[in-house]
Design a protein around this motif. Structure first.
Motif, PDB file in Angstrom:
ATOM      1  N   ASP A 118     -13.850   4.976  -1.679  1.00  0.00           N
ATOM      2  CA  ASP A 118     -14.084   5.725  -0.432  1.00  0.00           C
ATOM      3  C   ASP A 118     -12.800   5.838   0.385  1.00  0.00           C
ATOM      4  N   ALA A 119     -12.018   4.755   0.431  1.00  0.00           N
ATOM      5  CA  ALA A 119     -10.769   4.776   1.198  1.00  0.00           C
ATOM      6  C   ALA A 119      -9.763   5.753   0.593  1.00  0.00           C
ATOM      7  N   ILE A 120      -9.701   5.789  -0.720  1.00  0.00           N
ATOM      8  CA  ILE A 120      -8.794   6.718  -1.411  1.00  0.00           C
ATOM      9  C   ILE A 120      -9.205   8.163  -1.119  1.00  0.00           C
ATOM     10  N   LYS A 121     -10.501   8.450  -1.234  1.00  0.00           N
ATOM     11  CA  LYS A 121     -10.984   9.813  -0.998  1.00  0.00           C
ATOM     12  C   LYS A 121     -10.728  10.246   0.442  1.00  0.00           C
ATOM     13  N   ALA A 122     -10.928   9.334   1.374  1.00  0.00           N
ATOM     14  CA  ALA A 122     -10.709   9.667   2.779  1.00  0.00           C
ATOM     15  C   ALA A 122      -9.246   9.991   3.036  1.00  0.00           C
ATOM     16  N   GLN A 123      -8.345   9.244   2.433  1.00  0.00           N
ATOM     17  CA  GLN A 123      -6.924   9.500   2.637  1.00  0.00           C
ATOM     18  C   GLN A 123      -6.481  10.793   1.958  1.00  0.00           C
ATOM     19  N   LEU A 124      -7.077  11.095   0.800  1.00  0.00           N
ATOM     20  CA  LEU A 124      -6.734  12.332   0.102  1.00  0.00           C
ATOM     21  C   LEU A 124      -7.045  13.560   0.950  1.00  0.00           C
ATOM     22  N   ASP A 125      -8.022  13.430   1.828  1.00  0.00           N
ATOM     23  CA  ASP A 125      -8.375  14.555   2.704  1.00  0.00           C
ATOM     24  C   ASP A 125      -7.385  14.736   3.846  1.00  0.00           C
ATOM     25  N   LYS A 126      -6.483  13.770   4.034  1.00  0.00           N
ATOM     26  CA  LYS A 126      -5.505  13.849   5.125  1.00  0.00           C
ATOM     27  C   LYS A 126      -4.119  14.212   4.607  1.00  0.00           C
ATOM     28  N   TYR A 127      -3.518  13.350   3.803  1.00  0.00           N
ATOM     29  CA  TYR A 127      -2.216  13.646   3.194  1.00  0.00           C
ATOM     30  C   TYR A 127      -1.915  12.618   2.122  1.00  0.00           C
ATOM     31  N   MET A 128      -1.023  13.003   1.222  1.00  0.00           N
ATOM     32  CA  MET A 128      -0.507  12.069   0.224  1.00  0.00           C
ATOM     33  C   MET A 128       0.945  11.786   0.591  1.00  0.00           C
ATOM     34  N   HIS A 129       1.872  11.945  -0.342  1.00  0.00           N
ATOM     35  CA  HIS A 129       3.273  11.643  -0.032  1.00  0.00           C
ATOM     36  C   HIS A 129       3.823  12.640   0.991  1.00  0.00           C
ATOM     37  N   LEU A 130       4.562  12.083   1.975  1.00  0.00           N
ATOM     38  CA  LEU A 130       5.181  12.926   2.991  1.00  0.00           C
ATOM     39  C   LEU A 130       6.700  12.874   2.937  1.00  0.00           C
ATOM     40  N   THR A 131       7.246  11.665   2.905  1.00  0.00           N
ATOM     41  CA  THR A 131       8.702  11.508   2.869  1.00  0.00           C
ATOM     42  C   THR A 131       9.023  10.109   2.383  1.00  0.00           C
ATOM     43  N   VAL A 132      10.305   9.800   2.303  1.00  0.00           N
ATOM     44  CA  VAL A 132      10.722   8.496   1.803  1.00  0.00           C
ATOM     45  C   VAL A 132      10.261   7.385   2.750  1.00  0.00           C
ATOM     46  N   TYR A 133      10.214   6.169   2.221  1.00  0.00           N
ATOM     47  CA  TYR A 133       9.784   5.016   3.010  1.00  0.00           C
ATOM     48  C   TYR A 133      10.662   4.837   4.250  1.00  0.00           C
ATOM     49  N   GLY A 134      10.009   4.516   5.384  1.00  0.00           N
ATOM     50  CA  GLY A 134      10.743   4.104   6.566  1.00  0.00           C
ATOM     51  C   GLY A 134      11.086   5.188   7.554  1.00  0.00           C
ATOM     52  N   GLU A 135      10.656   6.432   7.321  1.00  0.00           N
ATOM     53  CA  GLU A 135      11.022   7.527   8.217  1.00  0.00           C
ATOM     54  C   GLU A 135       9.863   7.979   9.099  1.00  0.00           C
ATOM     55  N   TYR A 136       8.731   8.351   8.500  1.00  0.00           N
ATOM     56  CA  TYR A 136       7.596   8.818   9.284  1.00  0.00           C
ATOM     57  C   TYR A 136       6.661   7.657   9.625  1.00  0.00           C
ATOM     58  N   VAL A 137       5.953   7.803  10.708  1.00  0.00           N
ATOM     59  CA  VAL A 137       4.931   6.836  11.101  1.00  0.00           C
ATOM     60  C   VAL A 137       3.625   7.242  10.414  1.00  0.00           C
ATOM     61  N   GLN A 138       3.194   6.428   9.463  1.00  0.00           N
ATOM     62  CA  GLN A 138       2.011   6.752   8.665  1.00  0.00           C
ATOM     63  C   GLN A 138       0.964   5.656   8.854  1.00  0.00           C
ATOM     64  N   SER A 139      -0.201   6.037   9.327  1.00  0.00           N
ATOM     65  CA  SER A 139      -1.210   5.042   9.704  1.00  0.00           C
ATOM     66  C   SER A 139      -1.673   4.150   8.556  1.00  0.00           C
ATOM     67  N   GLY A 157       5.066   2.217  -0.080  1.00  0.00           N
ATOM     68  CA  GLY A 157       4.145   2.418   1.032  1.00  0.00           C
ATOM     69  C   GLY A 157       3.369   3.705   0.940  1.00  0.00           C
ATOM     70  N   HIS A 158       3.156   4.189  -0.275  1.00  0.00           N
ATOM     71  CA  HIS A 158       2.419   5.447  -0.462  1.00  0.00           C
ATOM     72  C   HIS A 158       1.086   5.384   0.283  1.00  0.00           C
ATOM     73  N   PRO A 159       0.757   6.409   1.058  1.00  0.00           N
ATOM     74  CA  PRO A 159      -0.439   6.346   1.907  1.00  0.00           C
ATOM     75  C   PRO A 159      -1.738   6.110   1.149  1.00  0.00           C
ATOM     76  N   VAL A 160      -1.865   6.655  -0.045  1.00  0.00           N
ATOM     77  CA  VAL A 160      -3.099   6.433  -0.811  1.00  0.00           C
ATOM     78  C   VAL A 160      -3.166   4.994  -1.301  1.00  0.00           C
ATOM     79  N   SER A 161      -2.034   4.472  -1.772  1.00  0.00           N
ATOM     80  CA  SER A 161      -2.001   3.084  -2.230  1.00  0.00           C
ATOM     81  C   SER A 161      -2.245   2.118  -1.081  1.00  0.00           C
ATOM     82  N   CYS A 162      -1.676   2.404   0.088  1.00  0.00           N
ATOM     83  CA  CYS A 162      -1.892   1.546   1.256  1.00  0.00           C
ATOM     84  C   CYS A 162      -3.349   1.574   1.704  1.00  0.00           C
ATOM     85  N   SER A 163      -3.967   2.724   1.653  1.00  0.00           N
ATOM     86  CA  SER A 163      -5.387   2.832   2.008  1.00  0.00           C
ATOM     87  C   SER A 163      -6.240   2.013   1.048  1.00  0.00           C
TER      88      SER A 163
END
Length: 394
Positions: A61-82, A283-289
């Motif tokens: 469920d957590a993976i599916k919820a994150q997939l609806d928002k975004y996956m990779h955006l940029t390299v680690y340490g630049e954007y603030v990703q919840s 810190g990939h957002p899907v993996s973190c979720s």
């Protein structure tokens, strides 16, 4: 028509000449299912990855919820990703207060690489001490601190200034000196066939590192998240490392690793030079979720509570003339036999009977027992009966 197994052997790089070629169609809980829907009880947990079982619904469920928002955006340490923020916050909440800064990476090997760089950068020293029969990954830096020459002699030259000591031998701690940047050690040795140190040894190790100003790196890539009967294995010994390595079960089945240290120590990666460690997908957002959901499952379902009891049940049931010893802690166990031939035969026969079991990189005479923490007592009885019946055939 060419089969998937043939395509796998033809197109995919191989790590040995004898993969077991089990073709899995789907997985659920502690079970793997092949193309014919035959179930296999997974006693390896994808090598200590699936601590909460395969495809836990909350992780899905957590993976599916994150997939609806975004996956990779940029390299680690630049954007603030919840997802990264929330996962780090939860992870740090269950760790000692001195371990208060997380660097998320892609894997256990990269966590090792980052930690070695961090220790050398922070201390200004180059000396590294590791243990014989250790395993910390297979990239060049990680390979340099692997304690088995057989697996690394073909890739030399490796990192200089690396020395090896015998695990759990107090007398050899004197090799840690003011020239040592770090000691890197598995809290419980995994690929050596599950070797558990004494509490006294770990106390003396911690004190020696503190005395000479060396950083203590504890590798819990296999041992963390309840596997040894504590959320983190170092809790069994009453010490705290300077740097903690995590991966495998960290992501609940998704790829992610981390090295964790004090904010002051970690801060040296920011400058002189900047970008002291760089990773694109860390810190990939899907993996973190997925990782956050997995940790919440472990805590909310109190999966660690019965780990030692389940481990003792394995010990009680795994009694046979061919079993020389059952070693380990919690559900991080090994069954010691006499020869690799026995281990290979038992593994093959168990797999034919629906039980997946494996051996160790540095101890081929032992078999690995590391099931998902959710394994039930009746399932432990089932797999132990299968193992004993197979041993009776030898």
């Amino acid at each position: 028509m060419i089969s998937n197994k043939q395509l796998f052997l033809l197109n995919n790089a191989q790590t040995s000449t004898s993969p077991n070629l089990l073709e899995i169609d789907y997985a659920e809980g502690i079970y793997l299912y092949d193309k014919q829907k035959k179930p296999y009880i997974d006693l390896v947990s994808g090598f200590a990855v699936s601590n909460i079982g395969h495809r836990h619904p909350k992780v899905i469920d957590a993976i599916k919820a994150q997939l609806d928002k975004y996956m990779h955006l940029t390299v680690y340490g630049e954007y603030v990703q919840s997802p990264m923020i929330l996962f780090a916050q939860k992870l740090l909440s269950v760790l000692p207060e001195t371990l208060n800064n997380v660097y998320f990476v892609n894997s256990g090997a990269e966590a090792t690489e980052g930690a070695l760089k961090l220790a050398k950068r922070y201390t200004g020293r180059s000396g590294i001490i590791s243990c014989f029969n250790s395993y910390h990954g297979s990239t060049h830096g990680a390979l340099s601190v692997m304690g088995n020459e057989h697996y690394k002699q073909a890739y030399r030259p490796l990192l200089p200034d690396v020395q090896f000591i015998r695990f759990n031998e107090e007398a050899e701690l004197s090799m840690i000196t003011e020239e040592t940047a770090c000691v890197i050690m598995e809290t419980v040795q995994g690929e050596a066939g599950i070797r558990v140190p004494s509490e006294n040894y770990m106390t003396k190790l911690r004190n020696r590192c503190t005395e000479v100003g060396a950083l203590l790196i504890l590798d819990e890539i296999q041992a963390a998240f309840g596997r040894t009967g504590k959320l983190f294995a170092f809790e069994n010994f009453g010490i705290v490392p300077d740097i903690l390595l995590l991966a495998k079960a960290l992501g609940g089945g998704m790829p992610i690793g981390a090295f964790i240290a004090n904010k002051e120590v970690m801060g040296v990666l920011k400058e002189n030079p900047i970008l002291g460690h760089i990773t694109t997908f860390g810190g990939h957002p899907v993996s973190c979720s997925a990782g956050l959901a997995s940790l919440e499952v472990i805590l909310e379902e109190e999966l660690v509570k019965d780990v030692n009891k389940k481990g003792e049940l394995f010990r009680t049931l795994l009694v046979h003339p061919l079993i020389k010893e059952v070693r380990g802690k919690g559900l991080m166990l090994s069954i010691q036999l006499d020869s690799f031939e026995q281990v290979e035969k038992v593994s093959t026969l168990c797999r034919e009977r629906g039980v997946v079991i494996d051996w160790f990189l540095h101890c081929e005479t032992a078999m690995r027992i590391a099931p998902p923490l959710i394994i039930k007592e009746e399932e432990i009885h089932t797999v132990c009966k299968t193992i004993i019946n197979v041993l009776n055939l030898l």
